[in-house]
Scaffold this motif. Structure first.
Motif, PDB file in Angstrom:
ATOM      1  N   TYR A  15       0.838  -1.200   0.000  1.00 25.11           N
ATOM      2  CA  TYR A  15       0.000   0.000   0.000  1.00 25.11           C
ATOM      3  C   TYR A  15       0.871   1.247   0.000  1.00 25.11           C
ATOM      4  N   THR A  37      -6.793  -3.405  -1.860  1.00 23.79           N
ATOM      5  CA  THR A  37      -6.286  -4.337  -2.855  1.00 23.79           C
ATOM      6  C   THR A  37      -7.449  -4.666  -3.779  1.00 23.79           C
ATOM      7  N   GLY A  79      -7.271  -6.744  -6.409  1.00 20.23           N
ATOM      8  CA  GLY A  79      -7.163  -8.060  -7.064  1.00 20.23           C
ATOM      9  C   GLY A  79      -5.786  -8.642  -6.871  1.00 20.23           C
ATOM     10  N   GLU A  87      -1.404 -10.627   6.442  1.00 15.81           N
ATOM     11  CA  GLU A  87      -1.297  -9.282   5.885  1.00 15.81           C
ATOM     12  C   GLU A  87      -0.772  -9.346   4.455  1.00 15.81           C
ATOM     13  N   ILE A  88       0.296 -10.148   4.301  1.00 15.70           N
ATOM     14  CA  ILE A  88       0.866 -10.286   2.963  1.00 15.70           C
ATOM     15  C   ILE A  88      -0.178 -10.853   1.999  1.00 15.70           C
ATOM     16  N   ASP A 133      -3.385 -10.554   2.320  1.00 18.21           N
ATOM     17  CA  ASP A 133      -4.396  -9.509   2.097  1.00 18.21           C
ATOM     18  C   ASP A 133      -3.923  -8.512   1.060  1.00 18.21           C
ATOM     19  N   ILE A 134      -2.673  -8.023   1.288  1.00 18.91           N
ATOM     20  CA  ILE A 134      -2.154  -7.000   0.384  1.00 18.91           C
ATOM     21  C   ILE A 134      -2.094  -7.542  -1.040  1.00 18.91           C
ATOM     22  N   GLY A 146      -3.823  -9.763  -2.356  1.00 19.88           N
ATOM     23  CA  GLY A 146      -5.112 -10.184  -2.873  1.00 19.88           C
ATOM     24  C   GLY A 146      -5.277 -11.688  -2.934  1.00 19.88           C
TER      25      GLY A 146
END
Lengths: 636, 341, 110
Positions: A527, A543, A545, C86-87, C89-90, C92
């Motif tokens: 991010y 996010t 995708g 977290e990874i 999530d980030i 996707g």
């Protein structure tokens, strides 16, 4: 000293030391045991010899003793005339070889009430037998030892030996036996015995080379001894006094007490250590002694020991010699091998190794060094080829990286004409070629397209993927479109024929400079941070995708955010947040946020460079493992 | 040659050569013409000395004086005669077989009393060496314990003094006459033995009995410390040769001094003489004897008393002998003693 | 990184312990390759003890996710720690992987 010599020296030293020690211990043990056996043996031997000698001597003396004993009985029981007694005595002397004289001495007036003295005495003189009357007032036989002692003690007595009156150094002794008439002492019967035979007999006793025997009287006087000068002159006690040796006196006292023993003793003739064995002659109260020189006693043992020593020394010498030869045989090829391997170590693989076909350890070592030489040679050649190949690849990689670096914008400021926008970016590649990328370009006057991405994995595949992604981006964005449309398009392209599931995270945004908005699509990328003019920090934490190339059917969403004058957008790859220090701790997003909040930055260039600085400071000596890419954009 | 020699001598020294010639003639006459059988015994200048017992260190001084030429230094020709029990000194002196003898003072006085015309010309030993010994196991710790015991004492000679001690102490003991050895004592035939410190005492020690196992009683410790060995000659000889007698005493004393100063040498000479006489000899015993002789001779520290018979010693011995009946009359000192004053 | 394997019925449970990154992803790739060759139908990856995952690691997971889809098998993750989550999530990946918080929960869904 050469290494080889040193080994030989050590071997010789330890082998000879150990064998010499073992040998000496054995020698000492052998000596001790043999000595003990020898001692026992000698003691037994001497005991036998002396017992035999004592029996011999006593045999002679006892046969002499019977003569006066018989005389005493005869004269005591019967009354003879003077003529009868004289004839009787004469015959006794004539017919008994062991005696030299005999006497019948009467107590005062005991033979003839008118005569005080009566003592007929016959003795040998040459071949004849002579008569003498000892019964004279002048001689007064009552007070001589031969008469007085048995008379007073009422017992037969062997006199102390004495020199014969006739001179000529003949040692004599007299055996006196009292005789009685009606219970009263009537006189003394005697025989004289020459001790010449004893002297001859004693001097014939030889034990070992130097051992000898001697006889002492009841008073310790030496009466037979191989050294003539001691006979009658010395006593064992006078010798003790002359030699100032109380041990001799002690031994003498034990001897005259009639004891028998085996003791260390200073030889009286031989000036050396000796042993004394003594045994009593009970009939006379004398003592027979045997002296053995220790040297003669131990001569055989010493000879044995000396021979053993010579054999031992010769053996050790041979052993040392063979150790020298063997160790030389070992160390000579070793030395050759050593110098050869030193040369091999310096890179000279064509060194000729010594030929050794023996199948011992040295031969094996030789063979394996030969093998090693060959293998080293092959290996080094392979290495050279491989190194050359790798150098080629590396130079190609370098070119690839240069190309990669070349395809991303590198000139800052990129848009010197535009006052409303400033962009700065850094891509610090790791040692290996990485897969980071960034890009920015104007679609038209008011729209700037920018993107940052990170290809999964490293190396050539990653860098190729990165190049493809960059090319796709430039190729797809020819006019203004929604960011999610662009991303989805690129995703489809990248998914095609992607067996290895290589993927690219990507944050793609389009800035509308007029309206001050950013519309963006985040395909699995870190991010970005938006630092507002008033220092407030926002994270674009959406996010939309999965990364490009990961999932073909992925549909992407989009986000939008205001981007006013003075706002600063900072994009980065995981090379920043996952930079590690030497303890494997991660730089982390928190530190990044803290850093961005810590002060106000002049512009994209300052924030970019100082962030790189901060990451470097954090990493310290730890090697950079991933590309560090930062893209900063400020609206002015 | 003889003539020439004679003329030379006459010219050089007339008086002396005449005397030498005269002496030479006399010897020739003696040798060749008269008394040939007496040549050996009657040689005019030879002095025959007879020790009073067998050769031993007791006479070492005389042997050394002879051996070292001390007598010659005094212009004496001395012949030491074979000695021993077979040669009774006083009789040998009386018979003219010896010119000078050594003898015990008591024996000298007794001989004088018996009528032998001898005189004492010097006193060598100044102390008594006579002692009694007994084995410790007999438990005789003082003279009083002698009562009722058997005591061995020499049959002849030297016996007056020990007997005098017994008399003095009022001891009634059985006396066993002894001829010469200590064997009876060693074989426990007597309880107590009278011995000479320098001789028999050591013989006992060297028969295996330790000094510590013996009790010893010296006459000297019981008021009977009288001199022993002295020198004697006939009165007649003394009258004719007083100088010879004095010289002999002086030379003998010198011989003794030499023997004490050179004991090893003296012992060697003594042993040699003893061996030659078939007398058993060993160094240990002779050394003991020589050491004791030194004690006895040198006991009087006064240099002027060397060789001198002290009148008080003489009178005591004289009285003692008279008391015991060994002599009939007391012997007058002036008739008996002609030694140094 | 330590990989442990355990068979439960038709499910092969593979637990990872440590870091899944450039240096270690090949081991996982090999292990999963083997698991896919075997009879086991389904794969459950227990990531309770996984400390870190890099993009190379994610690529391997993605690769086998795709394969499992093609072969109609289940490929399930469970026990993700917060930083791993977290990874996911980030990136996707949360949306394409089937993820459960515990192993038990995941096994029920098999």
């Amino acid at each position: 000293m050469q290494p080889g010599k040193k080994l030989a020296f050590k071997l010789v030293l330890s082998v000879s030391f150990v064998t010499a020690t073992i040998f000496l211990v054995m020698l000492a043990y052998n000596y001790r045991i043999s000595r003990k056996l020898l001692d026992e043996n000698i003691r037994e031997n001497v005991s036998h010899i002396t017992r035999y000698a004592v029996n011999r001597i006593e045999g002679v003396l006892i046969s002499a003793m019977t003569i006066p004993e018989n005389l005493a009985v005869l004269v005591g029981d019967f009354n003879y005339t003077e003529a009868e007694i004289r004839q009787f005595l004469k015959k006794v002397v004539q017919h008994n070889d062991e005696i030299t004289g005999s006497c019948l001495a009467f107590e005062p007036y005991a033979f003839d009430p008118d005569e005080k003295y009566f003592a007929p005495y016959y003795y040998k003189a040459g071949d004849s037998v002579r008569y003498e009357n000892l019964g004279t007032g002048e001689y007064n036989y009552f007070f001589w030892d031969w008469y007085q002692i048995p008379a007073r003690l009422n017992t037969p007595v062997w006199s102390e030996p004495y020199f014969d009156e006739g001179g000529a150094n003949v040692v004599m002794t007299t055996y006196s036996v009292p005789f009685y008439k009606d219970g009263d002492l009537a006189g003394i019967a005697t025989v004289d015995v020459s001790l010449e035979w004893l002297k001859a007999y004693i001097s014939r006793i030889k034990i070992l080379e130097t051992g000898y025997a001697f006889v002492i009287s009841r008073n310790g006087r030496i009466i037979s001894h191989p050294a003539d000068s001691l006979i009658m002159n010395e006593s064992i006690f006078s010798l003790a006094e002359e030699n100032n040796d109380p041990e001799i006196r002690k031994a003498g006292k034990a001897m005259i007490r009639g004891e028998s023993d085996y003791i260390p003793f200073p030889s009286l003739i031989l000036d050396e250590k000796a042993y004394l064995y003594y045994r009593p002659l009970p009939a006379t109260g004398w003592s027979l002694a045997v002296v053995l020189s220790e040297e003669a006693l131990l001569a055989d043992l010493h000879r044995l020991n000396r021979d053993l020593l010579i054999i031992g020394i010769a053996g050790i010498f041979l052993l040392v010699l063979s150790v020298v030869v063997i160790s030389n045989r070992i160390t000579h090829p070793l030395r050759k091998l050593a110098s050869a391997t030193v040369r091999i170590g310096r890179g000279n693989f064509d060194v000729e190794l010594p030929v050794n076909r023996s199948d011992d350890e040295i031969g094996q070592l030789n063979a394996s060094i030969c093998r090693m030489q060959q293998e080293l040679k092959t290996y080094v050649e392979n290495l050279r080829t491989a190194t050359a190949a790798r150098e080629k690849i590396e130079s190609e990689l370098k070119i690839a990286r240069d190309i990669q670096q070349g395809i991303i914008p590198k000139i800052f400021p990129p848009f010197p004409d535009r006052k409303d926008l400033d962009v700065y970016a850094v891509l610090e590649p790791a040692r290996d070629v990485g897969g980071d990328l960034y890009d920015f370009f104007f679609i038209d006057d008011r729209h700037l397209c920018f993107a940052i991405g990170d290809v999964s994995g490293k190396g050539i595949p990653a860098s190729l993927m990165m190049a493809i992604t960059r090319t796709l981006l430039r190729a797809r964005v020819t006019r203004l479109e929604r960011p999610e449309t662009i991303v989805a398009l690129m995703n489809r392209e990248l998914c095609r024929d992607n067996d290895k599931a290589m993927f690219v995270t990507m944050f793609l945004g389009i800035i509308d400079l007029d309206s001050g908005t950013i519309s963006y699509c985040n395909a699995g990328h870190n991010y970005p941070c938006l630092v507002r003019k008033g220092k407030a920090l926002e994270k674009l934490d959406q996010t939309h995708g999965t990364p490009l190339g990961s999932f073909e059917k992925m549909s992407y969403g989009s986000g939008s955010v205001r981007f006013c004058a003075g706002d600063l957008l900072v994009l980065y790859t995981d090379g920043v947040t996952e930079a590690m220090d030497i303890n494997d701790a991660l730089y982390g997003e928190e530190r990044l946020v803290r850093f961005l909040k810590s002060k106000s930055f002049e512009g994209p260039e300052e924030v970019t460079l100082s962030l790189v600085e901060d990451v470097r400071e954090f990493s310290g000596l730890a090697e950079q493992s991933d590309d560090i890419t930062i893209l900063a954009i400020q609206h002015q | 040659m003889a003539v020439a020699f004679g003329i030379d001598v006459i010219i050089d020294n007339f008086g002396k050569s005449r005397k030498t010639m005269k002496k030479l003639c006399r010897i020739c006459m003696l040798c060749m013409v008269f008394f040939q059988p007496f040549f050996a015994t009657a040689q005019e200048d030879t002095l025959r000395f007879l020790p009073h017992w067998l050769p031993q260190a007791q006479f070492a001084g005389f042997y050394m004086a002879c051996e070292k030429g001390i007598y010659e230094n005094y212009d004496l020709i001395v012949d030491i005669l074979k000695s021993g029990p077979k040669y009774p000194p006083a009789e040998m002196l009386a018979s003219g077989e010896a010119e000078i003898i050594s003898n015990f003072l008591t024996d000298g006085i007794i001989a004088f009393d018996e009528g032998i015309p001898l005189v004492c010309i010097g006193q060598i030993s100044q102390r008594s060496a006579i002692m009694f010994i007994s084995k410790k196991e007999r438990r005789i710790s003082h003279i009083g314990d002698f009562e009722g015991k058997t005591i061995g004492i020499w049959r002849s000679g030297f016996r007056e003094l020990p007997l005098a001690l017994l008399r003095q102490e009022g001891i009634d003991a059985k006396i066993v006459p002894i001829t010469g050895t200590v064997n009876l004592f060693l074989m426990d035939g007597v309880d107590i033995m009278c011995v000479m410190w320098y001789n028999e005492y050591h013989q006992v020690l060297n028969s295996g009995i330790d000094a510590g196992d013996l009790d010893a009683f010296f006459l000297a410790d019981h008021h009977l410390d009288y001199p022993e060995d002295g020198l004697y000659c006939l009165k007649e000889y003394y009258d004719q040769n007083p100088l010879q007698c004095r010289k002999f005493l002086q030379a003998s004393l010198e011989g003794w001094a030499y023997a004490f100063d050179h004991k090893d040498e003296a012992l060697e000479v003594v042993i040699e003489i003893m061996r030659a006489s078939n007398v058993p000899a060993n160094i240990a015993h002779q050394k003991w004897m020589l050491d004791r002789m030194e004690d006895l001779f040198m006991s009087d520290s006064l240099e002027s008393n060397r060789g001198r018979l002290k009148p008080e010693d003489f009178h005591n011995v004289n009285a003692l002998l008279h008391e015991s009946g060994a002599i009939r009359e007391k012997v007058p000192l002036e008739e008996f003693y002609y030694g140094p004053e | 990184m330590k990989i442990t394997e355990q068979q439960e019925g038709k499910t092969c449970i593979i637990a990872l312990n440590g870091r899944l990154d450039t240096n270690t992803y090949t081991a996982l790739e090999k292990k999963l390759g083997e698991a896919f060759e075997n009879d086991a139908v389904h794969i459950l990856l227990d990531l309770s003890d996984l400390m870190y995952v890099s993009s190379s690691g994610l690529r391997v997971l993605l690769m086998y996710l795709k394969r499992s889809m093609a072969e109609e098998r289940k490929f399930i993750l469970c026990g993700l720690r917060e930083n791993i989550r977290e990874i996911f999530d980030i990136s996707g990946f949360t949306s394409i992987f089937e993820i459960y918080s515990t192993r038990g929960e995941a096994l029920k869904k098999m």
